[in-house]
Design a protein around this motif. Structure first.
Motif, PDB file in Angstrom:
ATOM      1  N   VAL A 174       0.854  -1.191   0.000  1.00 38.65           N
ATOM      2  CA  VAL A 174       0.000   0.000   0.000  1.00 38.65           C
ATOM      3  C   VAL A 174       0.888   1.238   0.000  1.00 38.65           C
ATOM      4  O   VAL A 174       1.688   1.434   0.918  1.00 38.65           O
ATOM      5  CB  VAL A 174      -0.926   0.045   1.244  1.00 38.65           C
ATOM      6  CG1 VAL A 174      -1.791   1.295   1.216  1.00 38.65           C
ATOM      7  CG2 VAL A 174      -1.788  -1.198   1.311  1.00 38.65           C
ATOM      8  N   SER A 203      -7.113   4.113   4.643  1.00 40.08           N
ATOM      9  CA  SER A 203      -6.908   3.585   3.299  1.00 40.08           C
ATOM     10  C   SER A 203      -8.238   3.349   2.604  1.00 40.08           C
ATOM     11  O   SER A 203      -9.269   3.169   3.243  1.00 40.08           O
ATOM     12  CB  SER A 203      -6.085   2.292   3.331  1.00 40.08           C
ATOM     13  OG  SER A 203      -6.697   1.323   4.133  1.00 40.08           O
ATOM     14  N   LYS A 231      -9.932   1.856  -1.504  1.00 47.80           N
ATOM     15  CA  LYS A 231      -9.700   1.201  -2.793  1.00 47.80           C
ATOM     16  C   LYS A 231     -10.260   2.116  -3.862  1.00 47.80           C
ATOM     17  O   LYS A 231     -11.368   2.638  -3.723  1.00 47.80           O
ATOM     18  CB  LYS A 231     -10.419  -0.148  -2.859  1.00 47.80           C
ATOM     19  CG  LYS A 231      -9.750  -1.241  -2.091  1.00 47.80           C
ATOM     20  CD  LYS A 231     -10.435  -2.565  -2.363  1.00 47.80           C
ATOM     21  CE  LYS A 231      -9.745  -3.668  -1.597  1.00 47.80           C
ATOM     22  NZ  LYS A 231     -10.356  -4.969  -1.859  1.00 47.80           N
ATOM     23  N   ASP A 232      -9.492   2.303  -4.927  1.00 42.60           N
ATOM     24  CA  ASP A 232     -10.014   3.103  -6.030  1.00 42.60           C
ATOM     25  C   ASP A 232     -10.992   2.242  -6.838  1.00 42.60           C
ATOM     26  O   ASP A 232     -11.132   1.043  -6.569  1.00 42.60           O
ATOM     27  CB  ASP A 232      -8.878   3.705  -6.866  1.00 42.60           C
ATOM     28  CG  ASP A 232      -8.150   2.710  -7.755  1.00 42.60           C
ATOM     29  OD1 ASP A 232      -8.593   1.544  -7.906  1.00 42.60           O
ATOM     30  OD2 ASP A 232      -7.120   3.101  -8.327  1.00 42.60           O
ATOM     31  N   ASP A 248     -10.769   0.775  -9.491  1.00 41.75           N
ATOM     32  CA  ASP A 248     -10.138  -0.373 -10.139  1.00 41.75           C
ATOM     33  C   ASP A 248      -9.612  -1.390  -9.132  1.00 41.75           C
ATOM     34  O   ASP A 248      -8.965  -2.372  -9.518  1.00 41.75           O
ATOM     35  CB  ASP A 248      -8.993   0.098 -11.040  1.00 41.75           C
ATOM     36  CG  ASP A 248      -9.512   0.900 -12.214  1.00 41.75           C
ATOM     37  OD1 ASP A 248     -10.380   0.385 -12.944  1.00 41.75           O
ATOM     38  OD2 ASP A 248      -9.065   2.051 -12.380  1.00 41.75           O
ATOM     39  N   GLY A 249      -9.853  -1.164  -7.843  1.00 38.48           N
ATOM     40  CA  GLY A 249      -9.416  -2.087  -6.812  1.00 38.48           C
ATOM     41  C   GLY A 249      -8.018  -1.836  -6.265  1.00 38.48           C
ATOM     42  O   GLY A 249      -7.520  -2.605  -5.453  1.00 38.48           O
ATOM     43  N   ASN A 250      -7.363  -0.771  -6.724  1.00 37.32           N
ATOM     44  CA  ASN A 250      -6.027  -0.440  -6.218  1.00 37.32           C
ATOM     45  C   ASN A 250      -6.132   0.164  -4.824  1.00 37.32           C
ATOM     46  O   ASN A 250      -7.048   0.934  -4.534  1.00 37.32           O
ATOM     47  CB  ASN A 250      -5.341   0.567  -7.152  1.00 37.32           C
ATOM     48  CG  ASN A 250      -5.135   0.000  -8.521  1.00 37.32           C
ATOM     49  OD1 ASN A 250      -4.527  -1.051  -8.688  1.00 37.32           O
ATOM     50  ND2 ASN A 250      -5.664   0.680  -9.526  1.00 37.32           N
ATOM     51  N   LEU A 251      -5.179  -0.176  -3.970  1.00 38.51           N
ATOM     52  CA  LEU A 251      -5.153   0.353  -2.612  1.00 38.51           C
ATOM     53  C   LEU A 251      -4.444   1.697  -2.589  1.00 38.51           C
ATOM     54  O   LEU A 251      -3.403   1.871  -3.215  1.00 38.51           O
ATOM     55  CB  LEU A 251      -4.447  -0.623  -1.684  1.00 38.51           C
ATOM     56  CG  LEU A 251      -5.041  -2.024  -1.616  1.00 38.51           C
ATOM     57  CD1 LEU A 251      -4.211  -2.905  -0.692  1.00 38.51           C
ATOM     58  CD2 LEU A 251      -6.473  -1.988  -1.152  1.00 38.51           C
ATOM     59  N   VAL A 252      -5.025   2.633  -1.848  1.00 41.33           N
ATOM     60  CA  VAL A 252      -4.429   3.965  -1.666  1.00 41.33           C
ATOM     61  C   VAL A 252      -4.452   4.270  -0.179  1.00 41.33           C
ATOM     62  O   VAL A 252      -5.507   4.221   0.453  1.00 41.33           O
ATOM     63  CB  VAL A 252      -5.229   5.049  -2.429  1.00 41.33           C
ATOM     64  CG1 VAL A 252      -4.635   6.429  -2.177  1.00 41.33           C
ATOM     65  CG2 VAL A 252      -5.262   4.744  -3.920  1.00 41.33           C
TER      66      VAL A 252
END
Length: 116
Positions: free
Chosen positions: A62, A99, A101-102, A104-108
């Motif tokens: 992450v 945190s 998830k965008d 598209d499933g990406n963690l930020v």
């Protein structure tokens, strides 16, 4: 309101094995070596190992963006379509993380230091 990418946290299952691997990769000793977190610094970048990350829903590394107002930035991300993963919480010494998830499933990840 600026953000800078300075920290990456890896969820790990075997902390000792991960310490050996990241020690070999970075060529430095950890600045923090606790049962709940191991942290390295390399060229201004923090690299952390979290043995509880998988249990908290982390599926991979992450990136944590350092911000000055974590609650405002979290609200902006949620309004922009992100899904909440972890609400704002203090991880010690006043350091706050959250945190999402965008789409598209990406963690930020977001990180606010107490001096911010």
């Amino acid at each position: 309101m600026t953000a800078g990418l300075k920290t990456i946290i890896y969820p790990v299952k075997d902390l000792e094995r991960a310490k050996a691997l990241f020690g070999a990769l970075l060529g430095v000793e950890p600045y923090a070596d606790e049962p709940y977190y191991v942290g390295y610094k390399d060229a201004g970048q923090d690299v952390g190992l979290d043995p509880h990350g998988h249990a908290q829903g982390l599926t991979g590394p992450v990136p944590y963006w350092h911000v000055t107002d974590i609650r405002a930035r979290l609200a902006a991300l949620l309004e922009a379509g992100a899904a909440p993963l972890q609400d704002v919480r203090d991880v010690g010494g006043g350091r706050l993380i959250a945190s999402v998830k965008d789409p598209d499933g990406n963690l930020v990840g977001l990180l606010q230091d107490p001096t911010a």
